[in-house]
Design an enzyme around this catalytic site. Structure first.
Site, short mmCIF file in Angstrom:
data_model
loop_
_atom_site.label_atom_id
_atom_site.label_comp_id
_atom_site.label_asym_id
_atom_site.label_seq_id
_atom_site.Cartn_x
_atom_site.Cartn_y
_atom_site.Cartn_z
N CYS A 7 68.76 70.69 17.28
CA CYS A 7 67.43 71.30 17.18
C CYS A 7 66.40 70.26 16.73
O CYS A 7 65.27 70.23 17.23
CB CYS A 7 67.45 72.48 16.22
SG CYS A 7 68.12 74.01 16.94
N ASP A 30 74.57 60.35 24.73
CA ASP A 30 75.41 60.55 23.55
C ASP A 30 75.38 59.27 22.70
O ASP A 30 75.44 58.16 23.20
CB ASP A 30 76.85 60.87 23.98
CG ASP A 30 77.68 61.42 22.85
OD1 ASP A 30 78.06 62.60 22.92
OD2 ASP A 30 77.97 60.68 21.89
N HIS A 46 68.62 77.58 20.34
CA HIS A 46 69.82 77.35 19.53
C HIS A 46 70.85 78.44 19.76
O HIS A 46 70.63 79.60 19.44
CB HIS A 46 69.47 77.28 18.03
CG HIS A 46 70.68 77.03 17.17
ND1 HIS A 46 71.10 75.76 16.84
CD2 HIS A 46 71.57 77.87 16.62
CE1 HIS A 46 72.19 75.84 16.10
NE2 HIS A 46 72.50 77.12 15.95
N ASN A 83 83.09 71.68 24.71
CA ASN A 83 84.02 71.94 23.61
C ASN A 83 83.55 73.20 22.89
O ASN A 83 82.40 73.27 22.46
CB ASN A 83 84.06 70.76 22.65
CG ASN A 83 84.64 69.52 23.29
OD1 ASN A 83 85.60 69.59 24.04
ND2 ASN A 83 84.04 68.37 23.02
N GLY A 89 87.55 70.52 19.28
CA GLY A 89 86.80 69.26 19.14
C GLY A 89 85.30 69.43 19.05
O GLY A 89 84.58 68.43 19.08
N HIS A 94 75.71 73.50 18.28
CA HIS A 94 74.59 73.87 19.15
C HIS A 94 75.13 73.56 20.54
O HIS A 94 75.45 72.39 20.84
CB HIS A 94 73.35 73.04 18.79
CG HIS A 94 72.15 73.31 19.63
ND1 HIS A 94 70.88 73.48 19.09
CD2 HIS A 94 71.99 73.40 20.98
CE1 HIS A 94 70.00 73.68 20.06
NE2 HIS A 94 70.66 73.63 21.23
N HIS A 96 76.33 72.52 24.03
CA HIS A 96 75.96 71.37 24.86
C HIS A 96 77.04 71.12 25.90
O HIS A 96 78.20 71.44 25.67
CB HIS A 96 75.74 70.11 24.00
CG HIS A 96 76.87 69.81 23.08
ND1 HIS A 96 77.06 70.49 21.90
CD2 HIS A 96 77.90 68.94 23.17
CE1 HIS A 96 78.14 70.04 21.28
NE2 HIS A 96 78.68 69.09 22.05
N HIS A 98 78.75 68.10 28.06
CA HIS A 98 78.90 66.66 28.24
C HIS A 98 78.93 66.33 29.73
O HIS A 98 79.58 67.05 30.51
CB HIS A 98 80.23 66.18 27.64
CG HIS A 98 80.38 66.37 26.16
ND1 HIS A 98 80.22 65.34 25.26
CD2 HIS A 98 80.69 67.47 25.43
CE1 HIS A 98 80.44 65.80 24.03
NE2 HIS A 98 80.72 67.09 24.10
P1 5GP Z 1 81.09 67.88 20.49
O1 5GP Z 1 82.26 67.16 19.85
O2 5GP Z 1 80.42 68.83 19.53
O3 5GP Z 1 81.44 68.52 21.80
O4 5GP Z 1 80.07 66.77 20.88
C1 5GP Z 1 79.06 66.33 20.03
C2 5GP Z 1 78.58 65.02 20.58
O5 5GP Z 1 77.31 64.75 20.02
C3 5GP Z 1 79.49 63.83 20.23
O6 5GP Z 1 79.93 63.22 21.44
C4 5GP Z 1 78.61 62.93 19.39
O7 5GP Z 1 78.81 61.57 19.66
C5 5GP Z 1 77.20 63.37 19.78
N1 5GP Z 1 76.21 63.23 18.72
C6 5GP Z 1 76.33 63.64 17.42
N2 5GP Z 1 75.20 63.38 16.73
C7 5GP Z 1 74.34 62.80 17.62
C8 5GP Z 1 73.00 62.32 17.50
O8 5GP Z 1 72.38 62.35 16.43
N3 5GP Z 1 72.43 61.80 18.62
C9 5GP Z 1 73.09 61.74 19.81
N4 5GP Z 1 72.43 61.21 20.85
N5 5GP Z 1 74.35 62.20 19.96
C10 5GP Z 1 74.96 62.73 18.88
ZN ZN Z 2 70.39 73.88 17.15
#
Ligand code: 5GP
Ligand code: ZN
Length: 106
Positions: A7, A30, A46, A83, A89, A94, A96, A98
């Site tokens: 957010c 990322d 959100h 995920n 994982g 929030h 997202h 990949h």
């Molecule tokens: P998840 O594990 O929740 O599916 O993926 C979260 C992703 O967000 C991870 O791949 C992590 O590297 C990325 N990430 C976490 N914090 C930040 C941030 O502050 N900026 C960016 N650009 N990516 C982030």
């Molecule tokens: Zn959020």
């Protein structure tokens, strides 16, 4: 939402560069890439995870945003990952999607 890193990014708090932005979502790189190209498609609204998403139309918009971002990045072949939940994982609660391409390590 307060204390949600995505957010804050959407809000412009960290001056994150958006690869693409539309009415529904932003796309950015990322911070810890697990492939040569690793983008995140993040809804502006959100929603904690896919389990909390009830808006079918938004899901469609997000997937079309995936396609548009991949095209813009010149990707013909790519993997999409969502995920859902800590055990799977999910680290950022929030929703997202990949986008990964080239030497994928996820
Ligand atoms: P998840 O594990 O929740 O599916 O993926 C979260 C992703 O967000 C991870 O791949 C992590 O590297 C990325 N990430 C976490 N914090 C930040 C941030 O502050 N900026 C960016 N650009 N990516 C982030
Ligand atoms: Zn959020």
């Amino acid at each position: 939402m307060q204390d949600c890193i995505f957010c804050k990014i959407i809000n412009g708090d960290f001056n994150t560069e958006f690869v693409l932005e539309n009415e529904y979502a932003v796309v950015f790189k990322d911070i810890n890439p697990k492939a040569d190209t690793h983008l995140l498609v993040v809804p502006k609204k959100h929603v904690e995870s896919l389990n909390e998403l009830n808006d079918e139309a938004l899901l469609g918009k997000l997937m079309m945003t995936v396609k548009a971002a991949a095209q813009k990045a010149g990707l013909k072949s790519y993997r999409t990952v969502i995920n859902t939940g800590k055990e799977a994982g999910q680290e950022v609660f929030h929703l997202h999607i990949h986008i990964l391409a080239g030497n994928i390590r996820l």
